[in-house]
Design an enzyme around this catalytic site. Structure first.
Site, PDB file in Angstrom:
ATOM      1  N   LYS A 119       0.813  -1.217   0.000  1.00 24.65           N
ATOM      2  CA  LYS A 119       0.000   0.000   0.000  1.00 24.65           C
ATOM      3  C   LYS A 119       0.846   1.267   0.000  1.00 24.65           C
ATOM      4  CE  LYS A 119      -2.323  -1.141   3.716  1.00 24.65           C
ATOM      5  NZ  LYS A 119      -1.997  -2.570   3.895  1.00 24.65           N
ATOM      6  N   THR A 120       1.827   1.309   0.885  1.00 22.67           N
ATOM      7  CA  THR A 120       2.611   2.535   1.038  1.00 22.67           C
ATOM      8  C   THR A 120       3.419   2.841  -0.220  1.00 22.67           C
ATOM      9  OG1 THR A 120       2.748   2.235   3.433  1.00 22.67           O
ATOM     10  CG2 THR A 120       4.368   3.691   2.432  1.00 22.67           C
ATOM     11  N   GLU A 163      -4.075   5.888   2.175  1.00 28.24           N
ATOM     12  CA  GLU A 163      -3.967   4.443   2.330  1.00 28.24           C
ATOM     13  C   GLU A 163      -5.201   3.939   3.063  1.00 28.24           C
ATOM     14  OE1 GLU A 163      -0.493   2.482   3.780  1.00 28.24           O
ATOM     15  OE2 GLU A 163       0.814   4.093   3.055  1.00 28.24           O
TER      16      GLU A 163
END
Length: 453
Positions: A119-120, A163
């Site tokens: 995600k990051t 996120e």
């Protein structure tokens, strides 16, 4: 909230966390008063202080007063926290981190990046693309983006990128217009209890997209392939050497960089350069490109701008190089992430790969015991630190020592003090030393590296 923003005070419990700090920064930039507490001072609390937040070290009921209008808390905060109790005494509204994030997202068109892993990095790649293509994005990301300088920024455009954290199901509070789902893996079983519940939550998340929005889906993930047959919302697909909307072909890796040819609907667009190794990062870039293309019509500048991405703190971050030894630090703490990171590490062509790993949570170690045994056999040598509990009580028999007994070339360390001796052992050798974990290992390895300088 229609009063003068300076009269509205918001308090964050656990404000130093990367997710909490990002939200607090945006609210400060919007003009609200912000206070917060954490157990210790860190980079994020210092940054927030400089932005004007009132920071308290330690959790105490006196940190909250009658002027506080809302209290935001992270998932790590328990009911018995004195500030939670004080907020209830004063009848101050209590919001989970994701609830406040959802409130901020109401102000703009939301883009959410979800998935068990990646995600990051994917969020950071997408933010880089947007800024390079002159879209002044608001972003709240779970890591410090090196080329952007921070994990959060208030932009002037109509878009906000966040996120979507699935760990406690709170990502279902978000209502994005566009989203990316990188993968669906068997993590956070302490919350979900079963793989079926994890899948159901991601399916529900995919269906939160409006009929005019899109989900970008990684077709290499078997659970996402299943989701494609069940979701009721529009989606785009991306992958490597597969029949899909956004495809990478002819991958080549050298000197820590990856190059590939980008195809859109079977038509060649241009070559793409990533300043990082790994097939998983190619997939992350394709997810970012596919969503950026829903906003920016021309694919060529989108693909070109990805080369400006310089990585995220603790995502395969090179922190030391000398006398043949390279030390790389990574946040990975799930077997799937560890496998992908090891694959990237092997592309450095060192004589040996050594890993210092701090397992994260007793429950995760228990749930993925066999997977950890499998993936941790790959390096030439593995050193296991004690399990980082993350607030969990110990589970009988679930220890780093017992895990090490099942892994060839594994050695259990007593504590962080043993790390220095490990590093000295490999100082003058052609070794890639990879530190991994989501606990305190990233901080400790940086303290040791400073001593070498």
């Amino acid at each position: 909230m229609f009063k003068d923003k300076k009269d509205i005070k918001l308090h964050f419990i656990g404000i130093g966390g990367i997710g909490m700090s990002g939200i607090a920064k945006i609210l400060l930039m919007l003009g609200y008063r912000v206070s917060g507490s954490d157990l210790e001072e860190g980079n994020q609390t210092l940054i927030l202080k400089n932005l004007g937040a009132d920071i308290f070290i330690g959790h105490h009921k006196s940190n909250i007063d009658e002027k506080t209008k809302v209290v935001v808390y992270s998932s790590a905060i328990k009911e018995e926290n004195p500030e939670i109790k004080r907020a209830k005494e004063l009848q101050i509204p209590l919001l989970k981190r994701a609830e406040m994030l959802a409130e901020i997202m109401r102000l703009k068109y939301g883009i959410a990046v979800s998935g068990t892993h990646g995600k990051t990095t994917t969020s950071s790649m997408l933010a880089t693309i947007m800024y390079e293509c002159d879209i002044d994005l608001t972003h709240i990301i779970g890591g410090v983006v090196q080329n952007l300088g921070d994990n959060a920024k208030l932009g002037k455009s109509q878009f906000i990128l966040v996120e979507a954290d699935e760990s406690d199901g709170s990502f279902l509070m978000l209502n994005p217009v566009l989203s990316i789902i990188t993968n669906i893996d068997n993590d956070h079983l302490d919350y979900y209890k079963s793989k079926e519940k994890i899948f159901e939550s991601f399916l529900e998340f995919s269906n939160k997209i409006p009929f005019y929005g899109h989900n970008a889906l990684n077709i290499h993930d078997k659970n996402i392939c299943k989701l494609m047959t069940e979701t009721s919302r529009p989606y785009l697909t991306y992958g490597i050497d597969r029949e899909c909307d956004y495809c990478a072909k002819n991958l080549k890796t050298s000197a820590g960089k990856t190059k590939y040819d980008l195809y859109f609907k079977n038509q060649f667009v241009r070559d793409v350069t990533l300043n990082m190794p790994g097939r998983h990062n190619v997939l992350n870039s394709l997810g970012a490109i596919s969503i950026a293309h829903q906003i920016i019509p021309d694919l060529s500048p989108i693909a070109q701008s990805i080369s400006k991405f310089q990585g995220v703190g603790r995502r395969f971050e090179i922190i030391y190089e000398s006398n043949g030894l390279t030390i790389v630090d990574d946040y990975g703490h799930h077997p799937t992430e560890i496998k992908e990171t090891i694959s990237s590490a092997k592309e450095f062509k060192k004589d040996q790969l050594v890993i210092l790993y701090e397992p994260h949570r007793f429950s995760r170690t228990q749930d993925c015991w066999d997977q950890f045994i499998e993936c941790l056999q790959i390096p030439d040598k593995i050193f296991l630190l004690p399990i980082y509990p993350a607030g969990e009580p110990p589970i009988s028999g679930i220890t780093s020592y017992n895990l090490s007994l099942n892994i060839p070339n594994a050695e259990a360390l007593n504590d962080f003090n043993d790390m220095e001796n490990v590093i000295k052992r490999y100082t003058n050798t052609k070794t890639l030393l990879l530190t991994m974990g989501a606990g305190r290992i990233g901080l400790k390895i940086r303290e040791l590296v400073k001593e070498f300088h």
